[in-house]
Every structure is written in structure tokens, then in C-alpha cells.
Scaffold this motif. Structure first.
Motif, short mmCIF file in Angstrom:
data_model
loop_
_atom_site.label_atom_id
_atom_site.label_comp_id
_atom_site.label_asym_id
_atom_site.label_seq_id
_atom_site.Cartn_x
_atom_site.Cartn_y
_atom_site.Cartn_z
N ASP A 166 1.93 -3.69 -11.87
CA ASP A 166 2.00 -5.09 -11.07
C ASP A 166 1.24 -5.19 -9.85
O ASP A 166 0.93 -3.85 -9.35
CB ASP A 166 3.57 -5.59 -10.69
CG ASP A 166 4.36 -5.80 -12.11
OD1 ASP A 166 3.94 -6.06 -12.98
OD2 ASP A 166 5.74 -5.51 -11.88
N ARG A 167 0.61 -6.14 -9.56
CA ARG A 167 -0.04 -6.33 -8.21
C ARG A 167 0.13 -7.62 -7.53
O ARG A 167 0.38 -8.58 -8.19
CB ARG A 167 -1.35 -5.60 -8.34
CG ARG A 167 -2.35 -6.59 -9.23
CD ARG A 167 -3.64 -6.29 -9.60
NE ARG A 167 -4.48 -6.96 -10.52
CZ ARG A 167 -5.26 -7.69 -10.05
NH1 ARG A 167 -5.39 -8.01 -8.70
NH2 ARG A 167 -5.86 -8.72 -10.87
N ASN A 168 -0.28 -7.80 -6.35
CA ASN A 168 -0.31 -9.10 -5.52
C ASN A 168 -1.75 -8.95 -4.54
O ASN A 168 -1.92 -7.87 -4.24
CB ASN A 168 0.83 -9.45 -5.14
CG ASN A 168 1.36 -8.44 -3.71
OD1 ASN A 168 0.59 -8.60 -3.01
ND2 ASN A 168 2.21 -7.94 -4.15
N THR A 169 -2.27 -10.34 -4.48
CA THR A 169 -3.11 -10.08 -3.79
C THR A 169 -2.98 -11.66 -2.71
O THR A 169 -2.31 -12.39 -3.08
CB THR A 169 -4.64 -10.34 -4.27
OG1 THR A 169 -4.41 -11.97 -5.12
CG2 THR A 169 -4.94 -9.57 -5.25
N GLY A 170 -3.76 -11.37 -1.54
CA GLY A 170 -3.59 -12.65 -0.52
C GLY A 170 -4.93 -12.81 -0.08
O GLY A 170 -5.87 -12.02 0.03
N ARG A 171 -5.25 -14.21 0.54
CA ARG A 171 -6.38 -14.37 1.10
C ARG A 171 -6.14 -15.62 2.25
O ARG A 171 -5.67 -16.74 1.84
CB ARG A 171 -7.64 -14.71 0.19
CG ARG A 171 -8.89 -15.07 0.86
CD ARG A 171 -10.12 -15.49 0.09
NE ARG A 171 -9.96 -17.02 -0.43
CZ ARG A 171 -9.65 -17.20 -1.69
NH1 ARG A 171 -9.34 -16.28 -2.56
NH2 ARG A 171 -9.57 -18.44 -2.05
N PHE A 172 -6.27 -15.05 3.62
CA PHE A 172 -5.92 -16.34 4.51
C PHE A 172 -7.60 -16.53 4.92
O PHE A 172 -8.24 -15.99 5.55
CB PHE A 172 -5.31 -15.57 5.74
CG PHE A 172 -5.14 -16.58 6.96
CD1 PHE A 172 -4.38 -17.85 7.00
CD2 PHE A 172 -5.97 -16.51 8.20
CE1 PHE A 172 -4.22 -18.59 7.90
CE2 PHE A 172 -5.88 -17.03 9.09
CZ PHE A 172 -4.87 -18.54 8.98
N TYR B 89 -3.60 -20.09 2.74
CA TYR B 89 -3.40 -18.86 2.07
C TYR B 89 -3.02 -18.79 0.81
O TYR B 89 -2.37 -19.89 0.17
CB TYR B 89 -1.95 -18.30 2.99
CG TYR B 89 -1.92 -17.10 2.38
CD1 TYR B 89 -2.26 -15.83 3.20
CD2 TYR B 89 -0.98 -16.44 1.64
CE1 TYR B 89 -2.25 -14.74 2.97
CE2 TYR B 89 -0.58 -15.12 1.11
CZ TYR B 89 -1.50 -14.24 2.11
OH TYR B 89 -1.22 -12.92 1.54
N VAL B 90 -4.08 -18.28 0.12
CA VAL B 90 -4.13 -18.14 -1.33
C VAL B 90 -3.16 -16.78 -1.81
O VAL B 90 -3.81 -15.72 -1.61
CB VAL B 90 -5.32 -18.01 -1.86
CG1 VAL B 90 -5.35 -17.94 -3.54
CG2 VAL B 90 -6.13 -19.44 -1.38
N ALA B 91 -1.92 -16.93 -2.36
CA ALA B 91 -1.38 -15.99 -2.71
C ALA B 91 -1.09 -15.67 -4.05
O ALA B 91 -1.16 -16.92 -5.00
CB ALA B 91 0.29 -15.83 -2.29
N ARG B 92 -1.34 -14.54 -4.76
CA ARG B 92 -1.68 -14.53 -6.31
C ARG B 92 -0.58 -13.24 -6.41
O ARG B 92 -0.81 -12.18 -5.76
CB ARG B 92 -2.88 -14.28 -6.85
CG ARG B 92 -3.89 -15.43 -6.72
CD ARG B 92 -3.22 -16.82 -7.17
NE ARG B 92 -3.13 -16.62 -8.57
CZ ARG B 92 -4.00 -16.79 -9.83
NH1 ARG B 92 -5.15 -17.15 -9.55
NH2 ARG B 92 -3.44 -16.76 -10.89
N LYS B 93 0.09 -13.46 -7.67
CA LYS B 93 1.09 -12.49 -8.20
C LYS B 93 0.79 -11.96 -9.55
O LYS B 93 0.76 -12.96 -10.27
CB LYS B 93 2.32 -12.47 -7.81
CG LYS B 93 3.41 -11.38 -8.08
CD LYS B 93 4.64 -11.66 -7.63
CE LYS B 93 5.68 -10.53 -7.95
NZ LYS B 93 5.30 -9.25 -7.26
N GLU C 114 -4.35 -6.89 -0.21
CA GLU C 114 -4.03 -6.39 -1.48
C GLU C 114 -2.85 -5.70 -1.55
O GLU C 114 -2.51 -4.48 -0.87
CB GLU C 114 -5.21 -5.33 -1.99
CG GLU C 114 -4.98 -4.79 -3.43
CD GLU C 114 -5.63 -5.77 -4.41
OE1 GLU C 114 -4.79 -5.60 -5.44
OE2 GLU C 114 -6.37 -6.36 -4.18
N ASP C 115 -1.76 -5.87 -2.16
CA ASP C 115 -0.38 -5.46 -2.22
C ASP C 115 0.20 -5.27 -0.95
O ASP C 115 0.84 -4.31 -0.34
CB ASP C 115 -0.33 -4.23 -3.01
CG ASP C 115 -0.81 -4.15 -4.49
OD1 ASP C 115 -0.17 -5.27 -5.18
OD2 ASP C 115 -1.40 -3.33 -5.03
N GLY C 116 -0.02 -6.25 -0.05
CA GLY C 116 0.41 -6.41 1.15
C GLY C 116 -0.09 -5.64 2.54
O GLY C 116 -0.06 -5.83 3.63
#
Length: 389
Positions: A372-378, A353-357, A60-62
Motif C-alpha cells: 500500500d502507498r499514498n501520494t500527495g501534491r499541494f 491538494y491532490v491526495a491519492r491512496k 510520498e507516504d506522508g
């Protein structure tokens, strides 16, 4: 596996016959659990475990958040022919909460439960809970192959009860369809529970109508899946939905592109409503969603497949009766590598890797304090439509 199951049943028959010969001694009579006259039907039945299992690592947010094993997808599917002109399909999602819709009286975990009647060699009638024929390649793919959907499909009721008539031209290259469905799985009051809908009247016939065209062009190298949908969301509140799906296929390379546009007099998806909501207020109205979805697949070796999915959505809403404002732009990027070790089994190991912004507009930041936010899932896991028999 289906053959082996039938063989086992056949091998049991002689044993049952021997048991029946012993009736003179024991007066006992044994019968097959599956009646003999029904055993031939098994050759027309498939049972599939649509499965995706993974070890997920979330960000979450890096910042690293958590890791866990998860059954991302498990959908039990049974399909087959029960008559020369009648077939069926049933699919239930065990990874979704069992919740019965008060409009269609069926669990939301059930994706598909329908019968298909072959009216003529080119014309079919489908009745029951089915996939809304919105077209587009994203929705057409098996859900286990979609690591994350773009926003419209993610938040929509994609499986609805109704009827479909489809007709394929004699050349087999073009199919036209017309659907009449419930517009939702839930009533207006349940769909918008928690919001002020006192100024909105429920439609007496909350129905949806979908027209579609699926084509095969240039010797099958280009396939299309286009549709237009008209949804009656409430009295004097309708939804217009356009989808243009395209697929280019060569020997080792596949490219798919979907364009989607949805104008909703009453916010069916809830994305805009969730942004502007502050307590008990009316859902958003005159909402517009514009989406792009692109997926490329390249088979670099017989056992190795590279995939890249890129997607974006723009959300707009009208305020004060005349001003349309952009609320948010979302982005998605999903690079994936798949390894298929077996020639005779559709089972793939994958890493992705699923990157969402989420980029909110200045209007959203000023009026609704959006950030603003970003998420990631490996993820590392297994994907397979396991054919049990």
C-alpha cells in the motif's frame, strides 16, 4: 483580442495603399502578408493557449519529497469555420512527448485534428483525430480543469483517428452519436512491447465502435452523457466499455457523477498488467475495471469557487482461467479553491491538494508483493484558456 488583431490588419491597409502610390517613383510594389480577400476569414478563427502553471509540492507516504514550478498543461488550440458547412479544430499538447503512433501515423501529443461537415442543420460528420465520445463529465471538461484524472481516462488512449456521425433532435435536447475509430494509436506489438504476446494474434481490423447519447432534462438542470463502446483489441480479444455521466446544474451549485465499467479480454489500460508483471510474461487477460467519479462545485461569491473531487477505481483480473481476484482499489480526493479576479477574462488562481491512496488486496500482497502507498501534491497556480485572438 480577435477584434484587435483584425483592427491592426485593417489599419495596415492604408499604409500599404500609400506605399503603392509611390510606385511611380520607386517602381516598388507592396502587398499585405494576408491577402485582402482572406482577411475576413480571421473573424471565424480562434487561437487559444490552454494553460495551467503551478508551483507543486510533492509528498510520498506522508513524507515531503520535492517542490518545483511546472507547466502542468499547455495545449495550443486553433479552431474555426473555413466554409459555411465546414469547420475545423486542432489542439496540440506541448507538455507531452512527441511520439508518432505506428498505427495512426500521428503524434500522441496531438489531441485533436479534425474537420466537421454540417450535413443538415441537425446532423454532423466529424473526420480526423478526435476525442473518443465515451461520455462522462470528467472527459468532457477542458483538460486544464482536471488536476488529476481517475485511472481509466489517465491510462486510456482518449484521442483516436476515425469518423463520427451525430444527430441532434429538433428540440435540441438530445444528441445521438456513432463513432468508428482505430482502437489504439499503436499496433499490438508496440502497445504490448516487453510482454510475451506470442499466443495473441493481431486483429486485421483493430477498430472501435462507440455509441452515445447526450441529453438535457428538466429544463436543462440535468444533463446526461452515456455511451457503450466495443473495441477490437486483438483477434478474439474485445473490450466492452460502459460510461454513465450525469450533471446537475443550479444557479450556484454543480454536481457531476460518472460511473464507468470496462471489461477487457486483453488489458488495454495496463494497470492490472503492471501489478502482476514479473519479467517477460503475457499481459493480463479478462480484466475488469469499475470506477466512480464525483465532482462538486459551489460558487460562494462571484469571484470565488469551491470544488471537491472524489474518485475511486477497483481493478480485477482472472487467474487460472476461472478465479477472478481483486488486485487494487485506488482513491482520490482533490479539494480546490479558485479565485477569478477578472470579469472579462477566464483566468483563475487556484490552490489544491491532490491526495491519492493505493490499497492492494491480500491476493496482490501475497502473490505479487504489492505494498500500500499514498501520494500527495499541494499546488498553487493559474488556470486559463487564453484566447489570443
Amino acid at each position: 483580442m480577435k477584434k484587435y488583431f483584425v483592427y491592426i490588419v485593417v489599419l495596415l491597409l492604408p499604409i500599404l495603399a500609400v506605399a503603392q502610390k509611390q510606385e511611380n517613383k520607386s517602381d516598388l510594389k507592396y502587398q499585405s502578408l494576408i491577402p485582402v480577400e482572406k482577411q475576413s476569414l480571421l473573424k471565424n478563427i480562434d487561437v487559444i493557449f490552454n494553460t495551467r502553471l503551478a508551483f507543486d509540492n510533492k509528498f510520498e507516504d506522508g513524507d515531503y519529497e520535492s517542490s518545483n514550478f511546472s507547466s502542468n498543461q499547455f495545449r495550443l488550440e486553433i479552431k474555426g469555420k473555413i466554409h459555411e458547412k465546414v469547420s475545423f479544430r486542432f489542439r496540440d499538447r506541448y507538455t507531452r512527448e512527441h511520439q508518432v503512433g505506428d498505427l495512426d501515423n500521428m503524434s500522441r501529443s496531438t489531441d485533436l485534428a479534425y474537420l466537421v461537415f454540417t450535413l443538415t442543420p441537425q446532423t454532423k460528420l466529424t473526420v480526423g483525430k478526435q476525442s473518443t465520445d465515451w461520455g462522462g463529465m470528467e472527459l468532457d471538461l477542458n483538460p486544464i480543469d482536471i488536476l488529476e484524472y481517475n485511472d481509466l481516462i489517465e491510462y486510456a488512449d482518449n484521442y483516436l483517428i476515425g469518423a463520427t456521425v451525430s444527430h441532434t433532435l429538433k428540440d435540441g435536447k438530445h444528441t445521438f452519436g456513432l463513432q468508428a475509430l482505430n482502437t489504439r494509436t499503436k499496433s499490438l506489438a508496440v502497445q504490448y512491447a516487453g510482454y510475451d504476446i506470442s499466443g495473441i494474434k493481431a486483429a486485421k481490423a483493430p477498430l472501435a465502435f462507440v455509441s452515445s447519447w447526450r441529453g438535457s432534462l428538466f429544463e436543462g438542470k440535468l444533463k446526461t452523457a452515456y455511451s457503450y463502446s466495443y473495441f477490437i483489441e486483438a483477434k478474439s480479444k474485445v473490450l466492452h466499455y460502459f460510461v454513465l455521466g450525469n450533471k446537475f446544474q443550479s444557479k450556484d451549485f454543480t454536481l457531476m457523477y460518472d460511473f464507468q465499467y470496462s471489461f477487457e479480454a486483453l488489458d488495454n489500460k495496463g494497470i492490472a498488467t503492471n501489478i502482476i508483471a514479473s519479467g517477460f510474461q503475457a499481459p493480463a487477460e479478462d480484466v475488469k475495471y469499475v470506477e466512480h467519479w464525483l465532482r462538486a462545485e459551489y460558487q460562494i461569491q462571484p469571484k470565488i469557487n469551491l470544488l471537491l473531487t472524489v474518485m475511486t477505481n477497483n481493478t480485477y483480473a482472472k487467474f487460472n482461467g476461472n478465479s477472478t481476484e481483486k488486485l487494487v482499489t485506488t482513491y482520490g480526493l482533490i479539494p480546490t479553491i479558485q479565485y477569478s479576479p477578472f470579469k472579462d477574462l477566464n483566468l483563475k488562481f487556484y490552490a489544491s491538494y491532490v491526495a491519492r491512496k493505493y490499497n492492494y488486496s491480500n491476493y496482490s500482497k501475497t502473490q505479487f508483493s504489492s505494498a500500500d502507498r499514498n501520494t500527495g501534491r499541494f499546488s498553487i497556480g493559474i488556470i486559463s484558456p487564453l484566447l489570443v485572438f
